[in-house]
Design an enzyme around this catalytic site. Sequence first.
Site, PDB file in Angstrom:
ATOM      1  N   ASP A 118      69.370  33.583  29.489  1.00 34.64           N
ATOM      2  CA  ASP A 118      69.212  33.833  30.931  1.00 34.64           C
ATOM      3  C   ASP A 118      68.242  32.850  31.590  1.00 34.64           C
ATOM      4  O   ASP A 118      67.704  33.128  32.659  1.00 34.64           O
ATOM      5  CB  ASP A 118      68.728  35.272  31.198  1.00 34.64           C
ATOM      6  CG  ASP A 118      69.726  36.313  30.724  1.00 34.64           C
ATOM      7  OD1 ASP A 118      70.940  36.042  30.777  1.00 34.64           O
ATOM      8  OD2 ASP A 118      69.298  37.401  30.296  1.00 34.64           O
TER       9      ASP A 118
ATOM     10  N   HIS B 274      74.624  37.458  35.556  1.00 37.41           N
ATOM     11  CA  HIS B 274      73.623  38.409  35.066  1.00 37.41           C
ATOM     12  C   HIS B 274      73.435  39.491  36.129  1.00 37.41           C
ATOM     13  O   HIS B 274      73.302  39.174  37.313  1.00 37.41           O
ATOM     14  CB  HIS B 274      72.292  37.709  34.790  1.00 37.41           C
ATOM     15  CG  HIS B 274      71.275  38.605  34.176  1.00 37.41           C
ATOM     16  ND1 HIS B 274      71.308  38.969  32.846  1.00 37.41           N
ATOM     17  CD2 HIS B 274      70.210  39.253  34.715  1.00 37.41           C
ATOM     18  CE1 HIS B 274      70.300  39.785  32.585  1.00 37.41           C
ATOM     19  NE2 HIS B 274      69.616  39.970  33.705  1.00 37.41           N
TER      20      HIS B 274
ATOM     21  N   ASN C  56      77.120  31.670  33.733  1.00 44.12           N
ATOM     22  CA  ASN C  56      77.008  33.063  33.312  1.00 44.12           C
ATOM     23  C   ASN C  56      76.653  33.929  34.513  1.00 44.12           C
ATOM     24  O   ASN C  56      75.988  33.472  35.450  1.00 44.12           O
ATOM     25  CB  ASN C  56      75.903  33.197  32.252  1.00 44.12           C
ATOM     26  CG  ASN C  56      75.717  34.634  31.786  1.00 44.12           C
ATOM     27  OD1 ASN C  56      76.671  35.305  31.410  1.00 44.12           O
ATOM     28  ND2 ASN C  56      74.482  35.120  31.814  1.00 44.12           N
TER      29      ASN C  56
ATOM     30  N   GLY D 169      85.929  43.975  30.770  1.00 44.19           N
ATOM     31  CA  GLY D 169      86.625  42.873  31.420  1.00 44.19           C
ATOM     32  C   GLY D 169      86.985  43.062  32.876  1.00 44.19           C
ATOM     33  O   GLY D 169      87.946  42.447  33.351  1.00 44.19           O
TER      34      GLY D 169
ATOM     35  N   GLU E  77      75.442  47.095  42.260  1.00 45.57           N
ATOM     36  CA  GLU E  77      75.414  45.706  41.797  1.00 45.57           C
ATOM     37  C   GLU E  77      76.808  45.220  41.455  1.00 45.57           C
ATOM     38  O   GLU E  77      77.164  44.053  41.709  1.00 45.57           O
ATOM     39  CB  GLU E  77      74.487  45.599  40.576  1.00 45.57           C
ATOM     40  CG  GLU E  77      74.227  44.176  40.098  1.00 45.57           C
ATOM     41  CD  GLU E  77      75.300  43.687  39.143  1.00 45.57           C
ATOM     42  OE1 GLU E  77      75.554  42.471  39.114  1.00 45.57           O
ATOM     43  OE2 GLU E  77      75.891  44.527  38.425  1.00 45.57           O
TER      44      GLU E  77
ATOM     45  N   LEU F 122      78.141  38.788  25.325  1.00 47.72           N
ATOM     46  CA  LEU F 122      76.848  39.239  24.820  1.00 47.72           C
ATOM     47  C   LEU F 122      76.279  38.413  23.674  1.00 47.72           C
ATOM     48  O   LEU F 122      75.232  38.762  23.130  1.00 47.72           O
ATOM     49  CB  LEU F 122      76.941  40.713  24.405  1.00 47.72           C
ATOM     50  CG  LEU F 122      77.335  41.684  25.530  1.00 47.72           C
ATOM     51  CD1 LEU F 122      77.336  43.118  25.027  1.00 47.72           C
ATOM     52  CD2 LEU F 122      76.418  41.543  26.733  1.00 47.72           C
TER      53      LEU F 122
ATOM     54  N   ASN G 182      85.250  41.963  35.428  1.00 45.30           N
ATOM     55  CA  ASN G 182      85.049  40.635  36.015  1.00 45.30           C
ATOM     56  C   ASN G 182      86.132  39.667  35.563  1.00 45.30           C
ATOM     57  O   ASN G 182      86.621  38.855  36.348  1.00 45.30           O
ATOM     58  CB  ASN G 182      83.675  40.085  35.625  1.00 45.30           C
ATOM     59  CG  ASN G 182      82.603  40.438  36.628  1.00 45.30           C
ATOM     60  OD1 ASN G 182      82.698  40.111  37.807  1.00 45.30           O
ATOM     61  ND2 ASN G 182      81.557  41.108  36.161  1.00 45.30           N
TER      62      ASN G 182
END
Length: 212
Positions: free
Chosen positions: A164, A123, A121, A31, A189, A104, A33
């Site tokens: 995705d 990715h 979402n 968590g 990333e 997920l 994000n």
Amino acid sequence: MNSVFFVLLQVKKLYPIYIMINLAIFVSGGGTNCENIIRYFEGSDQVNIALVISNRSDAYALVRAERLKVESMVIGKQKLNDEAFVMGVMREHQIDFIVLAGFLLMVPNFLIDAYPRRIINIHPALLPEFGGKGMWGHHVHEAVKAAGKTETGMTVHYVSEVCDGGEIIAQFSTPISPNDTPDDIAAKEHVLEMKYFPQVIEEVVRKIKIGD
């Protein structure tokens, strides 16, 4: 659709600028994000983080939500596909918008239909590369390393029935070197996610509120 819920949605369409957007965050893991998004919108007069939902009772995101005084709940895989139950939760919390932040499970079609272009979402790669079934978390960064890429990045996209596969909203990239390990790639990333994901959410919500 429940008539009261329908009326609330119509009112928000008619007067979008003046009404707070209630946002739900779906998450499966630690968590980071999730916490970043909650903190970003603290005190906002545009977005209220109304609910955090996890499919795992041991997800640390639930602890983060509790510490930040955001209501949370666990909805496992079986319950997630119970339309009456899930839509009841959405109505109870008057959810207008859904953010998947490391979630997920596949979102059920009934939820996608109920929230067209209102579920997004994140990715951890530059889609359409390194997306689809099995491409999550460290698996993505290992694949980027194995492919010998010179850059990696993040993608924010609308959620569709295809894993995705929804329309891309925004992408951000960062260079990587041949000496970078998958952990190094993941760290680079992740910096992008912390910087840009809340900003993208804010921009998408802004467009909803002005009717773009």
